[in-house]
Design an enzyme around this catalytic site. Structure first.
Site, PDB file in Angstrom:
ATOM      1  N   GLU A   1      -7.193  31.351   6.979  1.00 16.69           N
ATOM      2  CA  GLU A   1      -7.172  31.187   5.532  1.00 16.69           C
ATOM      3  C   GLU A   1      -8.136  32.147   4.841  1.00 16.69           C
ATOM      4  O   GLU A   1      -7.813  32.719   3.793  1.00 16.69           O
ATOM      5  CB  GLU A   1      -7.502  29.736   5.158  1.00 16.69           C
ATOM      6  CG  GLU A   1      -6.423  28.733   5.508  1.00 16.69           C
ATOM      7  CD  GLU A   1      -5.175  28.871   4.624  1.00 16.69           C
ATOM      8  OE1 GLU A   1      -5.235  29.568   3.580  1.00 16.69           O
ATOM      9  OE2 GLU A   1      -4.140  28.283   4.981  1.00 16.69           O
TER      10      GLU A   1
ATOM     11  N   GLY B   1      -8.305   6.744  -1.725  1.00 18.81           N
ATOM     12  CA  GLY B   1      -7.516   5.663  -2.295  1.00 18.81           C
ATOM     13  C   GLY B   1      -6.028   5.813  -2.089  1.00 18.81           C
ATOM     14  O   GLY B   1      -5.298   4.810  -2.152  1.00 18.81           O
TER      15      GLY B   1
ATOM     16  N   GLU C   1      -5.715  12.589   3.838  1.00 18.47           N
ATOM     17  CA  GLU C   1      -6.253  13.942   3.983  1.00 18.47           C
ATOM     18  C   GLU C   1      -7.714  13.959   4.436  1.00 18.47           C
ATOM     19  O   GLU C   1      -8.566  13.233   3.913  1.00 18.47           O
ATOM     20  CB  GLU C   1      -6.135  14.712   2.672  1.00 18.47           C
ATOM     21  CG  GLU C   1      -6.625  16.143   2.776  1.00 18.47           C
ATOM     22  CD  GLU C   1      -6.473  16.914   1.478  1.00 18.47           C
ATOM     23  OE1 GLU C   1      -6.716  18.134   1.495  1.00 18.47           O
ATOM     24  OE2 GLU C   1      -6.120  16.299   0.451  1.00 18.47           O
TER      25      GLU C   1
ATOM     26  N   GLU D   1       2.077  32.940  -3.493  1.00 16.36           N
ATOM     27  CA  GLU D   1       0.668  32.557  -3.676  1.00 16.36           C
ATOM     28  C   GLU D   1      -0.010  33.600  -4.561  1.00 16.36           C
ATOM     29  O   GLU D   1       0.061  34.802  -4.299  1.00 16.36           O
ATOM     30  CB  GLU D   1      -0.026  32.468  -2.316  1.00 16.36           C
ATOM     31  CG  GLU D   1      -1.433  31.906  -2.370  1.00 16.36           C
ATOM     32  CD  GLU D   1      -2.030  31.695  -0.991  1.00 16.36           C
ATOM     33  OE1 GLU D   1      -2.813  30.752  -0.827  1.00 16.36           O
ATOM     34  OE2 GLU D   1      -1.699  32.474  -0.068  1.00 16.36           O
TER      35      GLU D   1
ATOM     36  N   ARG E   1       0.866  -1.189   0.000  1.00 17.11           N
ATOM     37  CA  ARG E   1       0.000   0.000   0.000  1.00 17.11           C
ATOM     38  C   ARG E   1       0.899   1.235   0.000  1.00 17.11           C
ATOM     39  O   ARG E   1       1.782   1.350   0.852  1.00 17.11           O
ATOM     40  CB  ARG E   1      -0.916   0.023   1.227  1.00 17.11           C
ATOM     41  CG  ARG E   1      -1.973  -1.081   1.251  1.00 17.11           C
ATOM     42  CD  ARG E   1      -3.057  -0.820   0.225  1.00 17.11           C
ATOM     43  NE  ARG E   1      -4.098  -1.841   0.256  1.00 17.11           N
ATOM     44  CZ  ARG E   1      -4.157  -2.872  -0.586  1.00 17.11           C
ATOM     45  NH1 ARG E   1      -3.203  -3.020  -1.513  1.00 17.11           N
ATOM     46  NH2 ARG E   1      -5.139  -3.748  -0.504  1.00 17.11           N
ATOM     47  N   GLU E   2       0.693   2.134  -0.941  1.00 17.11           N
ATOM     48  CA  GLU E   2       1.412   3.397  -0.996  1.00 17.11           C
ATOM     49  C   GLU E   2       0.409   4.537  -0.816  1.00 17.11           C
ATOM     50  O   GLU E   2      -0.651   4.530  -1.453  1.00 17.11           O
ATOM     51  CB  GLU E   2       2.153   3.545  -2.329  1.00 17.11           C
ATOM     52  CG  GLU E   2       3.241   2.505  -2.517  1.00 17.11           C
ATOM     53  CD  GLU E   2       3.927   2.605  -3.871  1.00 17.11           C
ATOM     54  OE1 GLU E   2       4.983   1.988  -4.022  1.00 17.11           O
ATOM     55  OE2 GLU E   2       3.384   3.292  -4.763  1.00 17.11           O
TER      56      GLU E   2
ATOM     57  N   ALA F   1      -9.723  27.753   0.855  1.00 14.07           N
ATOM     58  CA  ALA F   1      -9.303  26.551   1.578  1.00 14.07           C
ATOM     59  C   ALA F   1      -7.822  26.639   1.881  1.00 14.07           C
ATOM     60  O   ALA F   1      -7.096  27.432   1.281  1.00 14.07           O
ATOM     61  CB  ALA F   1      -9.609  25.297   0.755  1.00 14.07           C
TER      62      ALA F   1
ATOM     63  N   GLU G   1      -6.391  34.848   2.360  1.00 15.53           N
ATOM     64  CA  GLU G   1      -6.599  34.664   0.930  1.00 15.53           C
ATOM     65  C   GLU G   1      -7.583  35.657   0.331  1.00 15.53           C
ATOM     66  O   GLU G   1      -7.456  36.021  -0.841  1.00 15.53           O
ATOM     67  CB  GLU G   1      -7.072  33.236   0.652  1.00 15.53           C
ATOM     68  CG  GLU G   1      -6.027  32.173   0.954  1.00 15.53           C
ATOM     69  CD  GLU G   1      -6.447  30.796   0.518  1.00 15.53           C
ATOM     70  OE1 GLU G   1      -7.624  30.616   0.113  1.00 15.53           O
ATOM     71  OE2 GLU G   1      -5.601  29.885   0.574  1.00 15.53           O
TER      72      GLU G   1
ATOM     73  N   ARG H   1      -3.603  25.423 -10.267  1.00 14.41           N
ATOM     74  CA  ARG H   1      -3.178  24.237  -9.524  1.00 14.41           C
ATOM     75  C   ARG H   1      -2.218  23.433 -10.385  1.00 14.41           C
ATOM     76  O   ARG H   1      -2.618  22.805 -11.375  1.00 14.41           O
ATOM     77  CB  ARG H   1      -4.396  23.397  -9.115  1.00 14.41           C
ATOM     78  CG  ARG H   1      -5.335  24.087  -8.125  1.00 14.41           C
ATOM     79  CD  ARG H   1      -4.640  24.395  -6.812  1.00 14.41           C
ATOM     80  NE  ARG H   1      -5.586  24.801  -5.757  1.00 14.41           N
ATOM     81  CZ  ARG H   1      -5.249  25.020  -4.502  1.00 14.41           C
ATOM     82  NH1 ARG H   1      -3.986  24.891  -4.126  1.00 14.41           N
ATOM     83  NH2 ARG H   1      -6.156  25.381  -3.619  1.00 14.41           N
TER      84      ARG H   1
ATOM     85  N   GLU I   1       3.804  34.207   0.562  1.00 13.98           N
ATOM     86  CA  GLU I   1       4.793  34.428  -0.485  1.00 13.98           C
ATOM     87  C   GLU I   1       4.676  33.335  -1.543  1.00 13.98           C
ATOM     88  O   GLU I   1       4.591  32.146  -1.226  1.00 13.98           O
ATOM     89  CB  GLU I   1       6.200  34.420   0.113  1.00 13.98           C
ATOM     90  CG  GLU I   1       7.292  34.732  -0.895  1.00 13.98           C
ATOM     91  CD  GLU I   1       8.666  34.781  -0.272  1.00 13.98           C
ATOM     92  OE1 GLU I   1       9.642  34.945  -1.024  1.00 13.98           O
ATOM     93  OE2 GLU I   1       8.770  34.648   0.978  1.00 13.98           O
TER      94      GLU I   1
END
Length: 203
Positions: free
Chosen positions: A106, A129, A133, A154, A51-52, A90, A110, A78, A152
């Protein structure tokens, strides 16, 4: 951060026939805020398998509502998907930081908005999977706008949109971010009176 050798939640007894048990766990890579691990597990039938997965510190998402019913949104490039995405504000949790504190930080950093009322809606596991998170879903209203303070390096645009607009963008494939789509669903249920929120005044 939770121990990567232990599951985030314990499976109910009736799920014992589905559980995988960790035999050994090793760190493959440690980055700025994520870690890659490779484990060996024992499957329910006794066989072994690799499992990774990515160990992530967790994050928050904010559904920030303006008096006219519109929502505070962001457009941000992204890099992993090579696209500019439409998203709710987020960000990841800092070490030892609580969800509400992270959501307040945040939103302010932001977008420049601060909120007088906050409500935690729930949590989601966006990539079960291959990552640990967890994203906390927060709602914010009674907003006041000030100056934002981006990190910085962003770069993002802030704009407002209605739920109807967001739904149209999902339909047309212009909005594909899963956390934002979940937030939209929660907002629709809240506005329909089906999923109430427990609001608290802050500050």
């Amino acid at each position: 951060m939770s121990d990567p050798d232990q599951p985030v939640t314990q499976a109910p007894a009736q799920d014992a026939h589905l559980r995988e048990e960790t035999i050994e766990s090793s760190q493959v890579y440690k980055g700025h805020f994520i870690e890659l691990r490779r484990d060996r597990v024992r499957l329910p039938d006794g066989r072994e398998a690799p499992r990774e997965y990515v160990v992530h510190p967790g994050a928050v998402m904010i559904v920030a509502m303006l008096p006219d019913g519109k929502l505070v949104m962001e457009r941000q490039y992204r890099y992993p998907v090579r696209q500019t995405m439409i998203e709710f504000p987020a960000g990841k949790l800092d070490a030892g930081e609580g969800g509400l504190a992270c959501a307040q930080r945040e939103l302010w950093e932001e977008t420049g908005y601060k909120a007088k009322r906050w409500a935690k809606a729930g949590i989601m596991h966006p990539v079960i999977g291959y990552a640990t998170e967890i994203i906390e879903i927060w709602f914010a209203d009674e907003l006041t706008l000030g100056e934002r303070h981006l990190d910085e390096g962003e770069f993002l645009d802030v704009f407002t949109a209605s739920l109807d607009e967001l739904e149209g963008w999902v339909r047309d494939g212009k909005l594909t971010d899963v956390k934002t789509i979940v937030g939209m669903m929660w907002l629709a249920k809240y506005r329909a009176g089906q999923w109430p929120l427990q609001w608290a005044s802050v500050g």
